[in-house]
Design a protein around this motif. Sequence first.
Motif, mmCIF file in Angstrom:
data_model
loop_
_atom_site.group_PDB
_atom_site.id
_atom_site.type_symbol
_atom_site.label_atom_id
_atom_site.label_comp_id
_atom_site.label_asym_id
_atom_site.label_seq_id
_atom_site.Cartn_x
_atom_site.Cartn_y
_atom_site.Cartn_z
ATOM 1 N N ALA A 355 0.803 -1.222 0.000
ATOM 2 C CA ALA A 355 0.000 0.000 0.000
ATOM 3 C C ALA A 355 0.837 1.273 0.000
ATOM 4 O O ALA A 355 0.488 2.259 -0.664
ATOM 5 N N VAL A 356 1.936 1.287 0.751
ATOM 6 C CA VAL A 356 2.683 2.545 0.916
ATOM 7 C C VAL A 356 4.136 2.439 0.492
ATOM 8 O O VAL A 356 4.876 3.422 0.594
ATOM 9 N N GLY A 357 4.567 1.265 0.035
ATOM 10 C CA GLY A 357 5.950 1.104 -0.395
ATOM 11 C C GLY A 357 6.866 0.741 0.752
ATOM 12 O O GLY A 357 6.512 0.855 1.933
ATOM 13 N N ALA A 358 8.061 0.306 0.399
ATOM 14 C CA ALA A 358 9.012 -0.183 1.393
ATOM 15 C C ALA A 358 9.393 0.888 2.405
ATOM 16 O O ALA A 358 9.693 0.582 3.568
ATOM 17 N N ASP A 359 9.390 2.146 1.996
ATOM 18 C CA ASP A 359 9.795 3.234 2.886
ATOM 19 C C ASP A 359 8.615 4.078 3.349
ATOM 20 O O ASP A 359 8.801 5.178 3.872
ATOM 21 N N GLY A 360 7.403 3.573 3.166
ATOM 22 C CA GLY A 360 6.229 4.393 3.460
ATOM 23 C C GLY A 360 5.729 4.327 4.881
ATOM 24 O O GLY A 360 4.781 5.036 5.244
ATOM 25 N N PHE A 361 6.336 3.488 5.703
ATOM 26 C CA PHE A 361 5.943 3.388 7.100
ATOM 27 C C PHE A 361 7.008 4.046 7.974
ATOM 28 O O PHE A 361 8.194 3.790 7.781
ATOM 29 N N PRO A 362 6.602 4.921 8.927
ATOM 30 C CA PRO A 362 5.214 5.162 9.346
ATOM 31 C C PRO A 362 4.525 6.362 8.699
ATOM 32 O O PRO A 362 3.305 6.452 8.741
ATOM 33 N N GLU A 363 5.273 7.285 8.122
ATOM 34 C CA GLU A 363 4.658 8.574 7.777
ATOM 35 C C GLU A 363 3.555 8.453 6.731
ATOM 36 O O GLU A 363 2.438 8.967 6.933
ATOM 37 N N ARG A 364 3.823 7.788 5.607
ATOM 38 C CA ARG A 364 2.782 7.680 4.582
ATOM 39 C C ARG A 364 1.632 6.812 5.068
ATOM 40 O O ARG A 364 0.461 7.052 4.716
ATOM 41 N N ALA A 365 1.938 5.811 5.872
ATOM 42 C CA ALA A 365 0.881 4.962 6.411
ATOM 43 C C ALA A 365 -0.046 5.737 7.334
ATOM 44 O O ALA A 365 -1.257 5.478 7.381
ATOM 45 N N ALA A 366 0.500 6.686 8.065
ATOM 46 C CA ALA A 366 -0.328 7.484 8.977
ATOM 47 C C ALA A 366 -1.212 8.481 8.230
ATOM 48 O O ALA A 366 -2.173 9.004 8.791
ATOM 49 N N ALA A 367 -0.894 8.750 6.962
ATOM 50 C CA ALA A 367 -1.634 9.745 6.183
ATOM 51 C C ALA A 367 -2.653 9.107 5.248
ATOM 52 O O ALA A 367 -3.162 9.772 4.337
ATOM 53 N N LEU A 368 -3.009 7.851 5.449
ATOM 54 C CA LEU A 368 -3.979 7.189 4.588
ATOM 55 C C LEU A 368 -5.325 7.900 4.632
ATOM 56 O O LEU A 368 -5.781 8.341 5.686
ATOM 57 N N SER A 369 -5.985 7.968 3.485
ATOM 58 C CA SER A 369 -7.359 8.472 3.456
ATOM 59 C C SER A 369 -8.290 7.401 4.015
ATOM 60 O O SER A 369 -7.899 6.240 4.205
ATOM 61 N N ALA A 370 -9.529 7.765 4.251
ATOM 62 C CA ALA A 370 -10.506 6.803 4.754
ATOM 63 C C ALA A 370 -10.663 5.642 3.789
ATOM 64 O O ALA A 370 -10.721 4.468 4.196
ATOM 65 N N ALA A 371 -10.704 5.948 2.489
ATOM 66 C CA ALA A 371 -10.860 4.889 1.489
ATOM 67 C C ALA A 371 -9.638 3.978 1.459
ATOM 68 O O ALA A 371 -9.763 2.748 1.329
ATOM 69 N N GLN A 372 -8.461 4.574 1.572
ATOM 70 C CA GLN A 372 -7.233 3.762 1.571
ATOM 71 C C GLN A 372 -7.164 2.875 2.809
ATOM 72 O O GLN A 372 -6.758 1.710 2.729
ATOM 73 N N ALA A 373 -7.558 3.429 3.962
ATOM 74 C CA ALA A 373 -7.545 2.636 5.192
ATOM 75 C C ALA A 373 -8.504 1.460 5.081
ATOM 76 O O ALA A 373 -8.204 0.338 5.506
ATOM 77 N N HIS A 374 -9.686 1.709 4.488
ATOM 78 C CA HIS A 374 -10.658 0.638 4.305
ATOM 79 C C HIS A 374 -10.102 -0.446 3.381
ATOM 80 O O HIS A 374 -10.206 -1.651 3.659
ATOM 81 N N ALA A 375 -9.489 -0.020 2.278
ATOM 82 C CA ALA A 375 -8.949 -0.988 1.321
ATOM 83 C C ALA A 375 -7.835 -1.822 1.938
ATOM 84 O O ALA A 375 -7.748 -3.040 1.701
#
Length: 550
Positions: A355-375
């Motif tokens: 969902a957020v890529g190898a380097d996307g945690f934690p910052e990009r993961a914390a910025a998920l939209s509601a739809a992205q979080a649901h998916a």
Amino acid sequence: MPPPADLAATLQAAVRRHQAGELAPAEALYREVLARDPGNFDSLRLLGLIAAQTGRNAEAADLIGRAVAVNAGVAETHNHLGVVLQRLGRTEDAAGAYERAVALNPRLAEAYNNLGAARRELGRLDAAVNAYGRAIGLKPDYAEAHNNLGVALRELGRTDDAVQAFERAVTHRPGYAKALINLGVALQELGRNNEALSALDRALRIDRSLAVAWHARSDLKRFTADDPDLADMEALFAEASADDDRIPLAFALGKAWLDAGEAERAFDRLDAGNRWKRATFAYAVEADVALFERIAAAFSADVLAADGGYDGDLPVFVVGMPRSGTTLIEQILASHPDVHGAGELGVLEGVIGDAVGADGFPERAAALSAAQAHALGRAYADNVGRYAQGRRRVIDKMPSNFRYAGLIHRILPNARIIHCRRDPRDTSLSCYSKLFTGAQPFAYDLAELGRYHRGYERLMDHWRAVLPPECFLDVDYEDVVGDLEAQARRLAAFCGLDWNAACLDFHATARAVRTASAAQVRKPIYTGSVGRWKAYTLRLKPLLDALTAP
């Protein structure tokens, strides 16, 4: 045009020397042919095989690759290319080479077996099982393919099927020690400890020097000071030089001497084994501690209050430090008829990376939209749903998921997170005494263990402060062993389950347990591990200092 007669004679002479095991003369002759005929297919591929035999894998890949370029229609050459590419870490390329081999010759059992190995290394376990099955279909007595099939089945959680595969491997090759060791480990995971010991003893009768067998066996028995196995292991340890031998023997001896009440001898061996293991990889505990701080900063109370997420309530996450009681808690809950214990799943980390890529945690993961979080929540739930077997709850007992607790709540707001706590000194001692099968890089140095544990505790303090209590529960190991029924009832209620007394007989539950605690959870509750660290305070000083540092 055919090669000149003298060139053909030189090639034939090279092949004869090669077949006789005279590699250096054969190599010189192959090179003589190539000097006069650079595109000679046989000399390129056979010289490549010599390079592979002598550990020159990059050179082998170049030579065999050139042979394929000259003649791409020979299945065996693609198979050989795959082998050297896999040794070089180019596993995706290796899988492609094996696939070309079986496309050219669908009856090449060895290539299917190799394709299975590449797919397993790439995490494609179902596809690996299929490839091994094709190899066995072509060659039913292919012991290596049966063994490899067992390894893949075990990693899929199909431990009963894995046992059958290992048994078939040994049936076809009675002296196959590697398969016997794998059989012993799988039988231990199923709680069939006497059979596991028997399989490992058979392996050691074949080769008394098998360090891995001694190590696996050490978890299945309790040693006394007069046990003759101690002398055998010490003799092997004194002779061992390769890490693959001396490291497992060091941990086996550490456990054995602790059993026998010889603490100084035990720590001499454990210190050596941990030092050697720690030297095999690069690791900076400060990077993990900094990551924990970034996670806490990214997943604030406001972030966790955001809308979104998938509302399914199937998952239960059991998290904590390794050796903190996570396996015990899973086993208690998995004894309930409405719960399936799926073990240590790597699913969550995989869907986060997707969902957020190898380097996307934690910052990009914390910025998920509601739809992205649901998916993301739905992707996880769909993946683990295949383990449910009609049960109300599925447990994912990957201890390191503690770092994802905030994200878990964000994407699965109805999931339950059970955090296992144990005295950090006992937890760390237990970690230090284990040679883990998975990556636990912080566990092989006492000071690093202490610093890691402090960083972990600060992150768990943060989760405790920001996660709703109906979704996050602390369970203390000491409380569980002190009053099993009270804590088992508490766990069941937290998971929304009616009470079932089977949870109290967790040690009798028939299921595979693939963790370092497999032996312990087959026993009724016991308190002998509480406060165990106190007997070793002098040897644990680096740990104790790190745990109490400001």
